[in-house]
Scaffold this motif. Structure first.
Motif, PDB file in Angstrom:
ATOM      1  N   ALA A 232       0.823  -1.245   0.252  1.00  0.00           N
ATOM      2  CA  ALA A 232       0.013  -0.167   0.073  1.00  0.00           C
ATOM      3  C   ALA A 232       0.962   1.258   0.081  1.00  0.00           C
ATOM      4  O   ALA A 232       2.143   1.237   0.351  1.00  0.00           O
ATOM      5  CB  ALA A 232      -0.905  -0.024   1.388  1.00  0.00           C
ATOM      6  N   GLU A 233       0.227   2.320  -0.528  1.00  0.00           N
ATOM      7  CA  GLU A 233       0.916   3.577  -0.631  1.00  0.00           C
ATOM      8  C   GLU A 233       0.585   4.423   0.575  1.00  0.00           C
ATOM      9  O   GLU A 233      -0.571   4.363   1.231  1.00  0.00           O
ATOM     10  CB  GLU A 233       0.291   4.556  -1.679  1.00  0.00           C
ATOM     11  N   PHE A 288      -4.383   1.724  -1.028  1.00  0.00           N
ATOM     12  CA  PHE A 288      -3.843   0.628  -1.933  1.00  0.00           C
ATOM     13  C   PHE A 288      -3.977   1.324  -3.318  1.00  0.00           C
ATOM     14  O   PHE A 288      -4.602   1.778  -3.915  1.00  0.00           O
ATOM     15  CB  PHE A 288      -4.671  -0.604  -2.004  1.00  0.00           C
ATOM     16  N   VAL A 289      -2.795   0.909  -4.082  1.00  0.00           N
ATOM     17  CA  VAL A 289      -2.442   1.527  -5.474  1.00  0.00           C
ATOM     18  C   VAL A 289      -3.162   0.468  -6.433  1.00  0.00           C
ATOM     19  O   VAL A 289      -2.646  -0.798  -6.526  1.00  0.00           O
ATOM     20  CB  VAL A 289      -0.997   1.880  -5.804  1.00  0.00           C
ATOM     21  N   ASP A 290      -3.862   0.712  -7.277  1.00  0.00           N
ATOM     22  CA  ASP A 290      -4.300  -0.158  -8.443  1.00  0.00           C
ATOM     23  C   ASP A 290      -3.413  -0.426  -9.638  1.00  0.00           C
ATOM     24  O   ASP A 290      -3.189   0.775 -10.235  1.00  0.00           O
ATOM     25  CB  ASP A 290      -5.872   0.173  -8.970  1.00  0.00           C
ATOM     26  N   ASN A 291      -2.716  -1.554  -9.638  1.00  0.00           N
ATOM     27  CA  ASN A 291      -1.710  -1.749 -10.527  1.00  0.00           C
ATOM     28  C   ASN A 291      -2.244  -2.724 -11.821  1.00  0.00           C
ATOM     29  O   ASN A 291      -1.372  -3.016 -12.450  1.00  0.00           O
ATOM     30  CB  ASN A 291      -0.616  -2.397  -9.968  1.00  0.00           C
ATOM     31  N   SER A 292      -3.629  -2.760 -12.208  1.00  0.00           N
ATOM     32  CA  SER A 292      -4.060  -3.494 -13.069  1.00  0.00           C
ATOM     33  C   SER A 292      -3.646  -3.031 -14.187  1.00  0.00           C
ATOM     34  O   SER A 292      -3.295  -3.645 -15.376  1.00  0.00           O
ATOM     35  CB  SER A 292      -5.574  -3.423 -12.933  1.00  0.00           C
ATOM     36  N   ASN A 293      -3.833  -1.521 -14.522  1.00  0.00           N
ATOM     37  CA  ASN A 293      -3.665  -0.952 -15.962  1.00  0.00           C
ATOM     38  C   ASN A 293      -2.213  -1.529 -16.336  1.00  0.00           C
ATOM     39  O   ASN A 293      -1.710  -1.481 -17.359  1.00  0.00           O
ATOM     40  CB  ASN A 293      -3.835   0.524 -15.944  1.00  0.00           C
TER      41      ASN A 293
END
Length: 302
Positions: A232-233, A288-293
């Motif tokens: 998480a950030e 939490f950072v979305d890294n899906s892209n």
């Protein structure tokens, strides 16, 4: 008699009452069981071997020993506060983990109040919030609380609980009980709260010391490295307790998942006397950072 009308009517009236309160009793009973199971799993990580290695314990024990040296009449009480690992394991009331927590609370409570009679022997005695507030005072100087040292009614107990919960929220802790859960809470809940503080508060004590050797009116800059090993950030707010000799470039910064960052601190010697300062990093709630892209892009490229 059991087949008489009077018996049947009396039994039915009681059954009706029991039927109305059954759901509440059942829910309360299951909650007691769930809380006890949760306590067993949560407290099992706290062992007597961890006690002496916990940050701040050695200093609290030294304070208690110095108090005992000043007043020999409290030696018996000190032995209760500093009871051995063997006696913790031998308790027929508390588990070894609960014994460690009570010992940890006691040495901090006695050390902060300079009173070796402030021994905490049960979790129910934490309902006045005084011992728990002493834990916060022993581990951080940034939180100020106005506690009633002799709470003798529900109003004073409630005010103490409000001061305590407010302090816990200011520390940005992930868990904070409600005021009614402190003054009316079960010993199981108070034990879980104490265990959480045991796992959290020692990290608020200074872990390292930086020295700034320099000459008069010559500035020197050093860095503190902050690592984030989570997924998480985390945004940190920086508080610097010192005079004008120390300066910070920024009062907040963000550390991404599995990243590190250097926090620069500049010291400008304006006097030949040593000048101390205290740096406190207060994290916000992890985001939490979305890294899906990013993952989809990398897959397309491959």
């Amino acid at each position: 008699f059991t087949s008489s009308k009077a018996y049947s009517e009396a039994l039915l009236s009681k059954m009706k009452i029991y039927d109305e309160i059954f759901n509440n009793l059942s829910m309360e009973s299951w909650m007691i069981i769930i809380m006890q199971i949760l306590k067993i799993f949560s407290l099992s990580k706290i062992t007597p071997e961890r006690f002496s290695k916990t940050n701040g314990v050695a200093n609290s024990i030294k304070i208690c020993q110095s108090l005992s040296a000043q007043n020999s009449s409290v030696d018996e009480m000190l032995s209760e506060v500093l009871r051995s690992k063997k006696s913790i394991n031998a308790s027929n009331i508390f588990s070894p983990s609960e014994g460690v927590i009570l010992k940890w609370i006691s040495i901090n409570y006695c050390g902060m109040t300079n009173d070796l009679t402030k021994v905490v022997t049960t979790f129910d005695s934490l309902k006045d919030s005084l011992a728990l507030s002493s834990l916060i005072k022993a581990h951080t100087t940034s939180i100020k609380m106005s506690m009633n040292e002799n709470p003798n009614d529900r109003t004073s107990l409630l005010n103490n609980a409000i001061e305590l919960t407010t302090a816990l929220k200011e520390l940005k802790l992930g868990f904070s009980p409600r005021t009614n859960e402190i003054i009316d809470g079960s010993s199981c809940l108070l034990a879980l709260t104490s265990a959480y503080l045991f796992e959290t508060l020692p990290y608020f004590l200074p872990q390292s010391t930086l020295e700034f050797p320099t000459t008069l009116h010559k500035a020197i800059t050093k860095n503190i490295n902050v690592s984030n090993t989570s997924k998480a950030e985390i945004c940190y707010t920086v508080t610097l307790e010192s005079g004008s000799n120390y300066t910070l470039l920024n009062d907040s910064f963000v550390v991404g998942p599995n990243q590190s960052i250097d926090v620069p601190i500049t010291f400008n010697a304006r006097t030949i006397k040593p000048v101390s300062g205290r740096l406190t990093l207060t994290p916000s709630k992890p985001r939490f950072v979305d890294n899906s892209n990013t993952e989809e892009t990398s897959n397309d490229k491959s």
